[in-house]
Design a protein around this motif. Structure first.
Motif, PDB file in Angstrom:
ATOM      1  N   LEU A  29       1.211   1.133   1.116  1.00  0.00           N
ATOM      2  CA  LEU A  29       2.224   0.824   0.193  1.00  0.00           C
ATOM      3  C   LEU A  29       1.848   1.787  -1.192  1.00  0.00           C
ATOM      4  O   LEU A  29       0.815   2.337  -1.432  1.00  0.00           O
ATOM      5  CB  LEU A  29       1.874  -0.401  -0.154  1.00  0.00           C
ATOM      6  CG  LEU A  29       2.644  -1.603   0.754  1.00  0.00           C
ATOM      7  CD1 LEU A  29       1.768  -1.673   2.017  1.00  0.00           C
ATOM      8  CD2 LEU A  29       2.410  -3.159  -0.113  1.00  0.00           C
ATOM      9  N   THR A  30       2.976   2.050  -1.991  1.00  0.00           N
ATOM     10  CA  THR A  30       2.576   2.702  -2.968  1.00  0.00           C
ATOM     11  C   THR A  30       2.204   1.368  -4.329  1.00  0.00           C
ATOM     12  O   THR A  30       2.185   0.232  -3.768  1.00  0.00           O
ATOM     13  CB  THR A  30       4.176   3.188  -3.970  1.00  0.00           C
ATOM     14  OG1 THR A  30       5.069   1.803  -3.969  1.00  0.00           O
ATOM     15  CG2 THR A  30       4.816   4.089  -3.066  1.00  0.00           C
ATOM     16  N   ARG A  31       1.723   1.963  -5.174  1.00  0.00           N
ATOM     17  CA  ARG A  31       1.213   1.010  -6.407  1.00  0.00           C
ATOM     18  C   ARG A  31       2.289  -0.130  -6.568  1.00  0.00           C
ATOM     19  O   ARG A  31       1.513  -1.345  -6.673  1.00  0.00           O
ATOM     20  CB  ARG A  31       0.315   1.884  -7.566  1.00  0.00           C
ATOM     21  CG  ARG A  31      -0.489   2.575  -7.117  1.00  0.00           C
ATOM     22  CD  ARG A  31      -0.918   3.484  -8.363  1.00  0.00           C
ATOM     23  NE  ARG A  31      -1.249   2.747  -9.637  1.00  0.00           N
ATOM     24  CZ  ARG A  31      -0.760   3.169 -10.631  1.00  0.00           C
ATOM     25  NH1 ARG A  31      -0.176   4.335 -10.775  1.00  0.00           N
ATOM     26  NH2 ARG A  31      -1.202   2.423 -11.845  1.00  0.00           N
ATOM     27  N   VAL A  32       3.376   0.322  -6.894  1.00  0.00           N
ATOM     28  CA  VAL A  32       4.282  -0.930  -7.278  1.00  0.00           C
ATOM     29  C   VAL A  32       4.545  -2.015  -6.192  1.00  0.00           C
ATOM     30  O   VAL A  32       4.507  -3.063  -6.331  1.00  0.00           O
ATOM     31  CB  VAL A  32       5.552  -0.568  -7.823  1.00  0.00           C
ATOM     32  CG1 VAL A  32       6.442   0.259  -6.735  1.00  0.00           C
ATOM     33  CG2 VAL A  32       6.129  -1.441  -8.578  1.00  0.00           C
ATOM     34  N   GLN A  33       4.611  -1.155  -5.074  1.00  0.00           N
ATOM     35  CA  GLN A  33       4.732  -2.150  -3.646  1.00  0.00           C
ATOM     36  C   GLN A  33       3.586  -2.982  -3.339  1.00  0.00           C
ATOM     37  O   GLN A  33       3.720  -4.201  -3.141  1.00  0.00           O
ATOM     38  CB  GLN A  33       5.121  -1.340  -2.659  1.00  0.00           C
ATOM     39  CG  GLN A  33       6.355  -0.782  -2.466  1.00  0.00           C
ATOM     40  CD  GLN A  33       6.436   0.493  -1.380  1.00  0.00           C
ATOM     41  OE1 GLN A  33       5.487   0.781  -0.893  1.00  0.00           O
ATOM     42  NE2 GLN A  33       7.535   1.329  -1.317  1.00  0.00           N
ATOM     43  N   ALA A  34       2.425  -2.361  -3.572  1.00  0.00           N
ATOM     44  CA  ALA A  34       1.237  -3.337  -3.689  1.00  0.00           C
ATOM     45  C   ALA A  34       1.030  -4.459  -4.587  1.00  0.00           C
ATOM     46  O   ALA A  34       0.500  -5.526  -4.358  1.00  0.00           O
ATOM     47  CB  ALA A  34       0.009  -2.524  -3.632  1.00  0.00           C
ATOM     48  N   ASP A  35       1.542  -4.297  -5.620  1.00  0.00           N
ATOM     49  CA  ASP A  35       1.434  -5.345  -6.608  1.00  0.00           C
ATOM     50  C   ASP A  35       2.900  -6.350  -6.556  1.00  0.00           C
ATOM     51  O   ASP A  35       2.518  -7.603  -6.767  1.00  0.00           O
ATOM     52  CB  ASP A  35       1.739  -4.580  -8.233  1.00  0.00           C
ATOM     53  CG  ASP A  35       0.458  -4.085  -8.617  1.00  0.00           C
ATOM     54  OD1 ASP A  35      -0.535  -4.190  -7.780  1.00  0.00           O
ATOM     55  OD2 ASP A  35       0.521  -3.150  -9.535  1.00  0.00           O
ATOM     56  N   VAL A  36       3.790  -5.872  -6.088  1.00  0.00           N
ATOM     57  CA  VAL A  36       4.974  -6.750  -6.063  1.00  0.00           C
ATOM     58  C   VAL A  36       5.227  -7.679  -4.849  1.00  0.00           C
ATOM     59  O   VAL A  36       5.376  -8.614  -4.861  1.00  0.00           O
ATOM     60  CB  VAL A  36       6.483  -5.755  -6.042  1.00  0.00           C
ATOM     61  CG1 VAL A  36       7.582  -6.700  -5.861  1.00  0.00           C
ATOM     62  CG2 VAL A  36       6.579  -5.288  -7.387  1.00  0.00           C
ATOM     63  N   LEU A  37       4.863  -6.863  -3.601  1.00  0.00           N
ATOM     64  CA  LEU A  37       5.078  -7.452  -2.304  1.00  0.00           C
ATOM     65  C   LEU A  37       4.198  -8.756  -2.042  1.00  0.00           C
ATOM     66  O   LEU A  37       4.902  -9.684  -1.336  1.00  0.00           O
ATOM     67  CB  LEU A  37       5.297  -6.453  -1.167  1.00  0.00           C
ATOM     68  CG  LEU A  37       6.459  -5.586  -1.083  1.00  0.00           C
ATOM     69  CD1 LEU A  37       6.098  -4.369  -0.269  1.00  0.00           C
ATOM     70  CD2 LEU A  37       7.274  -6.357  -0.347  1.00  0.00           C
ATOM     71  N   PRO A  38       3.018  -8.914  -2.301  1.00  0.00           N
ATOM     72  CA  PRO A  38       2.453  -9.923  -2.164  1.00  0.00           C
ATOM     73  C   PRO A  38       2.806 -11.142  -2.815  1.00  0.00           C
ATOM     74  O   PRO A  38       2.774 -12.393  -2.329  1.00  0.00           O
ATOM     75  CB  PRO A  38       0.974  -9.597  -2.534  1.00  0.00           C
ATOM     76  CG  PRO A  38       0.877  -8.093  -2.300  1.00  0.00           C
ATOM     77  CD  PRO A  38       2.149  -7.750  -2.503  1.00  0.00           C
TER      78      PRO A  38
END
Length: 224
Positions: free
Chosen positions: A37-46
């Motif tokens: 995951l990109t950093r924004v995906q890792a922060d957003v998706l959970p």
């Protein structure tokens, strides 16, 4: 910064295997060759996969489109449709036709195993043809504010029971004079407590945050 350093700073250590995603979405991710995951995906998706509202500051190219599309598709695949076909289950508002087309292309890539109906509307395309497709029903509606409002006033679709809304490049929508159009659309949707809302912006300005707090339900603030 070297190219490899820039690339490394974009991605997180979290992999897509760490997420609980429906099988058709996982298959599309594998075919596209995505692993981390990109950093924004890792922060957003959970957070977003649990239904949490999100206000995220992230630049173009950071992977935000996939973050909200994966959230939308997971919801659609794991929850039965609660509304009639003329109600899109999710709405994505974009400031320009170029961005709307890009989002629709990404949706096609990520959702082609899932049987999710996606439709994109904007000025400059055949008005009647877009309207006829829209009136057949869709799961995900993507569009620019003017055309979205136009078709809504014509009765081509309803937002009364839509479950999710994404406002992409919110700061640009404000800069281009779409603030009132945005509020018009949001007022046609369920109360913020009865829908999931996600807002992505390059700058977390005061006007963006004011809209977020008025039109969202205790959103998580994410800055990448």
């Amino acid at each position: 910064m070297t190219h490899s350093e820039a690339n490394n700073s974009l991605f997180s250590k979290t992999t897509f295997d760490d997420l609980d995603l429906p099988e058709p979405i996982r298959r599309a991710i594998d075919e596209l060759g995505f692993s981390h995951l990109t950093r924004v995906q890792a922060d957003v998706l959970p957070l977003s996969l649990t239904g949490r509202d999100i206000v995220a500051q992230a630049q173009t190219g950071s992977g935000k489109t996939a973050a909200y599309l994966l959230t939308i598709f997971s919801r659609i695949l794991t929850h039965p449709r609660p509304s009639p076909p003329e109600t899109p289950r999710a709405l994505i508002v974009a400031p320009t036709r170029e961005l709307a087309v890009q989002i629709a292309s990404d949706a096609e890539s990520l959702g082609h195993h899932a049987g999710i109906r996606t439709h994109v509307v904007f000025g400059g395309l055949d008005y009647r043809k877009q309207r006829e497709i829209l009136e057949q029903g869709t799961d995900l509606l993507i569009g620019t504010p003017g055309r979205l409002i136009d078709y809504h006033k014509k009765g081509s679709y309803s937002l009364r029971d839509s479950e999710m809304v994404v406002i992409d490049e919110c700061d640009r929508l404000f800069d281009m004079g779409f603030a009132d159009d945005l509020r018009w659309l949001l007022r046609r949707m369920p109360h913020p407590k009865d829908r999931q809302s996600m807002m992505f912006t390059a700058t977390l300005s005061q006007r963006v945050m004011t809209l977020g707090w008025r039109q969202m339900n205790d959103p998580a603030e994410i800055v990448v």
